[in-house]
Structure formats: C-alpha cells, structure tokens
Enzyme design. Structure first.
Site, PDB file in Angstrom:
ATOM      1  N   SER A 143       0.830  -1.199   0.000  1.00 53.82           N
ATOM      2  CA  SER A 143       0.000   0.000   0.000  1.00 53.82           C
ATOM      3  C   SER A 143       0.870   1.256   0.000  1.00 53.82           C
ATOM      4  O   SER A 143       1.681   1.449  -0.888  1.00 53.82           O
ATOM      5  CB  SER A 143      -0.963  -0.039   1.183  1.00 53.82           C
ATOM      6  OG  SER A 143      -1.923   0.978   1.080  1.00 53.82           O
ATOM      7  N   ASP A 295      -3.624   5.892  -3.770  1.00 44.69           N
ATOM      8  CA  ASP A 295      -2.398   5.345  -3.179  1.00 44.69           C
ATOM      9  C   ASP A 295      -1.775   4.331  -4.140  1.00 44.69           C
ATOM     10  O   ASP A 295      -2.363   4.011  -5.178  1.00 44.69           O
ATOM     11  CB  ASP A 295      -2.669   4.782  -1.786  1.00 44.69           C
ATOM     12  CG  ASP A 295      -3.478   3.497  -1.794  1.00 44.69           C
ATOM     13  OD1 ASP A 295      -4.094   3.180  -2.835  1.00 44.69           O
ATOM     14  OD2 ASP A 295      -3.519   2.804  -0.769  1.00 44.69           O
ATOM     15  N   ASP A 297      -1.419   1.143  -4.570  1.00 47.57           N
ATOM     16  CA  ASP A 297      -2.132  -0.027  -5.101  1.00 47.57           C
ATOM     17  C   ASP A 297      -3.572   0.302  -5.465  1.00 47.57           C
ATOM     18  O   ASP A 297      -4.353  -0.596  -5.784  1.00 47.57           O
ATOM     19  CB  ASP A 297      -2.064  -1.208  -4.129  1.00 47.57           C
ATOM     20  CG  ASP A 297      -2.769  -0.934  -2.813  1.00 47.57           C
ATOM     21  OD1 ASP A 297      -2.675   0.202  -2.313  1.00 47.57           O
ATOM     22  OD2 ASP A 297      -3.418  -1.849  -2.273  1.00 47.57           O
ATOM     23  N   ASP A 299      -6.306   1.229  -3.946  1.00 46.10           N
ATOM     24  CA  ASP A 299      -7.521   0.863  -3.221  1.00 46.10           C
ATOM     25  C   ASP A 299      -8.072   2.042  -2.416  1.00 46.10           C
ATOM     26  O   ASP A 299      -9.245   2.068  -2.080  1.00 46.10           O
ATOM     27  CB  ASP A 299      -7.308  -0.373  -2.332  1.00 46.10           C
ATOM     28  CG  ASP A 299      -6.257  -0.177  -1.254  1.00 46.10           C
ATOM     29  OD1 ASP A 299      -5.515   0.822  -1.301  1.00 46.10           O
ATOM     30  OD2 ASP A 299      -6.174  -1.040  -0.357  1.00 46.10           O
TER      31      ASP A 299
END
Length: 552
Positions: A143, A295, A297, A299
């Site tokens: 993340s 962010d 990734d 999500d």
C-alpha cells in the site's frame, strides 16, 4: 546457547545473501535493522504479511516468500481439489520477482496460476478472483508504506481478504514449513505449464462494470488534476475516464510513472496533504477545480478542491464518505431496502445521513474484509449502496469486495460535474449535509509509544477504561461503553450489560448523545489510535482536551 544459535543462523543467511534478492537492501540497513531480521519472524496475520526487505526470517526475501508460498500451496490443496489462483502485483521493489516465485511454488504443487505480465491494482485482483472463479487470489503490495517495504495479501474465492479463521489456518501451514533456508523448489516445464497468462477479458469486464455503474459524466467545465503517486492507477484510470468521454483532466506527469522509490513524493498516502503538493501546483497552473490522488495499489483515494481564489480545501475520509453516501442516496432513490456499511470508528455524520434518508446502516470492525463479510451475508432484498472506512477506503458497488479507488474516481468526478452545472462545489454540498443533519466532526490522534514502557502505557489505558468506566468525559455524559474484546456493551444509565454480535477485537468505544470516542491499539506496531466523532461546539478544543486527558 541461544546467542550461539542466533549467530549460526545469521551466518547461514549471510552465506545465502547473493541468492536472497535483498542483499542490496540488507547492506543499506543499520546494525539494529539487520539484527531485527534475525531476532524476529514474519507472521501471517489477518491482513497477510507486510514487512521490510532484508535477511532473516523477520524480513521479506526470496526464502521467506518461498516459505509463505509453500504453506499457502499446502493450505489450498487441503481445502479443495484442483485449486486455482490469480496473482497481481504492484510497482514496488521485488513485486514482480515475488509474484514469479509464488507462481513457481504453487505450480510445483499442481495449482493453476493466472499471472499478468504487468502491474495491477488491488481492486482488479478482487474482481479477477470473482471473474475467473478461482479458489484464491494474491495481491503483492505494501500500500502506502515506505519504499523498503512490501507485503502479501491473500483473498478467498469471493474476492474478499481471508477471514480471521482462514488466516489463522494459513499461518499454521506456513509455520509447519520450518526453516526457509532448507526449502528446495524444483522447477520443470511440466510444473510451469500450470502458470497461465492473465486474460485481458478480465480487465475489460472490470472496466465495463464501472462504465455501467457510472453511465455517463455530464458535460460541464469541471477541470480535474489526477495523481497516481507513482502507483498502479495509471494507465487504468485515464483509460477509464476517456472511455466515459471525460477528457478534462491533467495528470501530474512526474508522479504518474511507476516508481518503486516514490521519488517525487514525501508521502504516497492520500491521507497526507503533502501527497497533493505537486497536484496543487498543477491545479493552480491549469485552474483546475478538483484534485484526486490514489495510493500506490489504488484501493484508497483522497480528494481536494480548489476554488476560484486558489484556496485548497482538503477533505478527510469521513467527509469524502459523507459526500459519496449523499450522492449514492440521490442516485438510488428508486430502490427499497437500501443499506450502507461502515467501520465502527467511522463518523457519526454518515450514520445520521443514512437515518435521515431512511437508509439502513451496519457497523463492522476495522478492516474491509469485515465489510465484505456483511456484503456476503446480504439478503436478496437488500441493496448495498455504499460502504466505507474513515481511512479513505470506499466501495460503491460490490462487484469488487475490497476498497476500490478506481471505481470511485469517475463517481466523484460525475458528482462534481453535476454540481458544477448548478454553480456548486463539493464543499457547498458538504455544508448542505451539515445543515441537514448537524455538524458532526471527526479527528484522529495516533500515538507511538515505544518499548516496554510504551506497551505498558497502552495496556494501562485500555485496562482503565474497562475496569473504571467514566461517567463523563470533558462534560460529555457517557451513555455506554462498547468493549469489542469481550463483545460486551455496558449501558451506564441502565447499569446493564449485553452482548455485541461481532468478532473480538481490542477496541473500546465510548458513546455519548453527541457521538463517540474510540481507542484502538495496533496489533503489529507500538501505536494506539484515538478516534473522536462528535457534534458539539468547540469541537477542536474538546477533542484536544480528551486526547490530553487520556494520554497525559
């Protein structure tokens, strides 16, 4: 004797350093950081594994990844015949290499693996598991953590992260593997035949689901600036916006290139206003109205708004949640039995908004997998219209079972574009929500308390609230105290105790007529968080005093 064993263990690891993939990272670490790798073990928890690169069982390297993959392979083969899995990975250091290692180990155990040839977002992984009907999924990401971190998240067949029970079982299988330096993974053509290309049709289907959800974006003069913070949301987000005939956006070019060092950002976290610095510069040059960041990734998502005078308004996760819920309520007015789901530390504002509009709401523990569990258990007549966590994670429609910034980007743009046609902004809309249901405000205090003394302090705070429930806090009368570790709620006014229908978690929530405060220690770090969600005058002053009272 223990010290001798540790020294021998370290020597064995150093001998294998050239094969570890992480020799460079190890050599850059301090003596303390190096030692930590040999004195601890990575543990597979409810959110998988996350850690730094380095040598030793306490770090991510070729050997600890092989150990994890072998444990997972044994778990999958014990669960079902002919298991299948899809793997996605982000732009971080060694994400590609870790994906290939895991694929090889799983293929060696006759597990069919779908492996893409490029990075993907976390929501795409959740969708792919469901679309391909695989037994499980793996997302390789850390993340928004610093550049020397990575991690592995494991998903079940419904596209949600593993349940607590399943995570514990996987953890046991991993531990049973033993010493990662003793693992031997033979690779043959017969085994690698189990590794399949990732079908492009899955990405196409994901895009179609979002296109159907959005419909169209009305034409206005709304101008948008977007940054992926060096992550995975480019190229998919720009492609998605163009497919919806929305072209009025500019990319922060320096930050929309994959970069595992996150070179142009101080923080790759949309919660951090510093993540918007270059977006603000571009917005001022291009006179943009809306700034969006995702962010690494993709999500989680953050937004900010620029007015005609160049003033920037940053929205926190609860405010974004309230805006999106408000819009979804407008969009779904024809539906009956509507439901909103949020975490127990998210705002009173969204609950008040749901109540005002006759929308049912449910609260779950922190962690989007608990939201996914609620979605899984929905009755046929229930319509989930929105789910979120205050930590900037949102979901509009459940074809994905995790936070999904990719589907939220065009949704928030559509909302802002509609408002622009009426001369309004998201800030105006938020003010209207406050006028309708009251000015519920939220803040978060995060305390890092290092060492044994810090651990004792955290335990002391939690024990005090459990054994000496306060009657009032800063003039706010306490109605009830919810203890999610004992699954009990104590009603002070009635002097009664009842059960909470929830998995156990070390969280205490104190309820007032004006809202709540919540205390939540981290399970992995020496941190404790205080959440404050209240509708009261002088909110900032009251919140600061509550924080000082608890942590003085």
């Amino acid at each position: 004797m223990k010290g001798c064993l540790a020294t021998m263990d370290k020597e064995l690891w150093i001998k294998r350093a050239n094969d570890s993939l992480v020799k460079h990272f190890y050599e850059q670490q301090s003596d303390i950081e190096q030692r930590e790798g040999f004195e601890s073990k990575l543990t597979f928890g409810t959110a998988g594994i996350r850690g730094k690169f380095g040598l030793g069982e306490g770090r991510l390297n070729k050997f600890t990844i092989e150990k994890l993959a072998l444990g997972l392979a044994r778990y999958l083969n014990a669960q079902t015949n002919n298991p299948t899995i899809v793997i996605h990975y982000d732009i971080r250091h060694l994400s590609t290499e870790f994906a290939q290692i895991i694929a090889n180990v799983l293929a060696n155990h006759q597990i069919i693996v779908y492996l893409p040839d490029t990075y993907k977002t976390t929501p795409e992984l959740s969708f792919a598991v469901r679309n391909l009907n695989t037994t499980a999924g793996i997302m390789i990401t850390a993340s928004h953590n610093p550049k020397d971190y990575n991690g592995i998240k494991v998903y079940s067949s419904d596209g949600a992260q593993l349940s607590t029970d399943a995570s514990e079982l996987v953890s046991r299988y991993i531990e049973e593997v033993g010493d990662p330096l003793q693992i031997d993974i033979p690779i043959s053509k017969q085994n690698t035949s189990y590794i399949k290309p990732f079908p492009k049709s899955v990405t196409d289907d994901y895009m179609k689901h979002i296109q159907n959800m959005i419909g169209y974006i009305p034409k206005s003069d709304l101008q948008v600036v977007f940054t992926s913070l060096h992550g995975t949301s480019v190229p998919i987000v720009p492609e998605l916006l163009k497919s919806l005939n929305f072209n009025q956006f500019n990319l922060v070019e320096a930050q929309c290139k994959p970069d595992p060092n996150f070179s142009s950002v101080q923080s790759a976290n949309p919660e951090d206003h510093r993540a918007f610095d270059q977006a603000v510069e571009l917005a001022n040059k291009s006179h943009a109205d809306l700034l969006i960041s995702t962010d690494p990734d993709a999500d989680r998502l953050g937004i900010a708004e620029r007015d005609a005078h160049g003033h920037i308004t940053y929205f926190n996760g609860n405010q974004i949640g309230a805006l999106l819920l408000n819009y979804r309520i407008q969009q779904t007015s024809q539906l009956r039995h509507r439901l909103m789901i949020q975490s127990i530390v998210s705002s009173e504002l969204t609950k008040s908004l749901a109540r005002y509009n006759n929308v049912e709401y449910k609260e779950v523990l922190t962690g989007f997998k608990f939201i996914a569990q609620e979605i899984r258990q929905l009755d046929d007549h229930q319509n989930m219209i929105f789910a979120f966590e205050e930590s900037y994670g949102f979901l509009s429609e459940p074809f994905v079972r995790d936070k999904d910034a990719v589907q939220i980007v065009p949704l928030i743009i559509k909302y802002a574009s509609e408002l622009k046609l009426y001369g309004k902004t998201l800030k105006d809309e938020l003010e209207q929500i406050y006028q309708t249901v009251g000015r519920h405000e939220d803040t978060l205090f995060s305390h890092t308390l290092e060492g044994l003394e810090g651990k004792k302090k955290i335990e002391s705070i939690m024990t005090h609230f459990r054994s000496n429930p306060p009657q009032e806090i800063q003039g706010l009368k306490v109605k009830a105290i919810e203890d999610y570790l004992t699954s009990e709620v104590y009603q002070l006014d009635k002097d009664t105790t009842s059960q909470i229908d929830s998995p156990k978690s070390n969280v205490i929530r104190v309820l007032f007529d004006e809202g709540f405060i919540a205390l939540r220690p981290s399970g992995t770090e020496p941190k404790i968080k205080l959440y404050v969600s209240l509708k009261c005058p002088d909110f900032d002053d009251v919140a600061q005093k509550i924080n000082a009272m608890i942590f003085s």
